[in-house]
Scaffold this active site. Sequence first.
Site, PDB file in Angstrom:
ATOM      1  N   LYS A  77      -4.633  10.650  -8.538  1.00 19.55           N
ATOM      2  CA  LYS A  77      -4.449  10.816  -7.093  1.00 19.55           C
ATOM      3  C   LYS A  77      -4.523  12.322  -6.841  1.00 19.55           C
ATOM      4  CE  LYS A  77      -2.593   9.148  -3.020  1.00 19.55           C
ATOM      5  NZ  LYS A  77      -2.945   7.963  -2.275  1.00 19.55           N
ATOM      6  N   HIS A 100       3.220   6.198  -1.696  1.00 18.25           N
ATOM      7  CA  HIS A 100       3.838   7.353  -1.048  1.00 18.25           C
ATOM      8  C   HIS A 100       5.361   7.250  -1.060  1.00 18.25           C
ATOM      9  CE1 HIS A 100       0.002   8.854   0.411  1.00 18.25           C
ATOM     10  NE2 HIS A 100      -0.291   7.643   0.811  1.00 18.25           N
ATOM     11  N   HIS A 158       0.825  -1.207   0.000  1.00 16.66           N
ATOM     12  CA  HIS A 158       0.000   0.000   0.000  1.00 16.66           C
ATOM     13  C   HIS A 158       0.862   1.262   0.000  1.00 16.66           C
ATOM     14  CE1 HIS A 158      -3.527   2.508   0.948  1.00 16.66           C
ATOM     15  NE2 HIS A 158      -2.663   3.202   1.668  1.00 16.66           N
TER      16      HIS A 158
END
Length: 290
Positions: free
Chosen positions: A223, A177, A161
């Site tokens: 995003k 990220h 993730h």
Amino acid sequence: MADRKALNHELSKLFNEMWDMDVNRFMPGKDYTIEVPGKTGAVQQGDSAVQDSAARHLFHNVNEDHLKSIKTFSTFISLLDNYETSTGVEEVVTPEEIAENNCFLDAILMTGVMKLAHEYLLKKKLAKPNLADFKYQLYDIWFQLYARKEGDRPDSCIFEHVFVGETRRGKQILGLHNWVQFYLQEKHNQIDYKGYITRKNKTRPDKDDQVLSIQFSWKGSVKPIGSTFIGVSPEFEFALYTVIFLLSEERVTRETVKIEEYEIQIVVCRHGHHIGTAYPVPCSTSSEDQ
């Protein structure tokens, strides 16, 4: 806006020590160059009509030889293609992938950054002194598969993730990220950088900023806002998020820290015994839906 909390001085001190000890961190202008054209505004997830404010890539160049020569980066990169990015699709973990996970953990546990994290967690009685036990604990937190939605098959782990990124029903980007994954995906034309979101008191980021909030599209979805450290080593991010996760039992933890010049809110969400998500937010930008 991100909920403002008082600065956590204890964690700020620890994370600054980690920052200073992060000998594998890439230096802006030396090991990589970013371009920061194009200021953008937040849009909704899945909005394909978003305006592209940046004609060029975020990363102008990265010293790949240097990247591949550092054990923690090279073992980290080997993990990035081990995942099925669509949520709801069961992950199949091969013996080779388990070996790669272990190689990566062995590499980061040799670093001063992770040793600092281990020492701190020992003092807090949140880790065992034996390094093998600590490694097992890290494996369980970061690589153990779980179902993101109740009733689904095990389709996710927090490493995937945060560092690789996931998609939900082809319309929403979850996580992603990490600057290395962003760079590699951008290099292969899988990511389209749309622009940056500014911090308070700054009209635009500098090329040497090492925390950015950006907007991008990946695998057909946008995003709206994603925050990431730039240049830091994998061990730095692992240490940071592991410490905050183990310190708190809350479902969502937001710790405001000052690392170097950056006042950041580190957001860590819990998913049972695992991390659900983790990311940095420059203190003037929104922390929602990252």
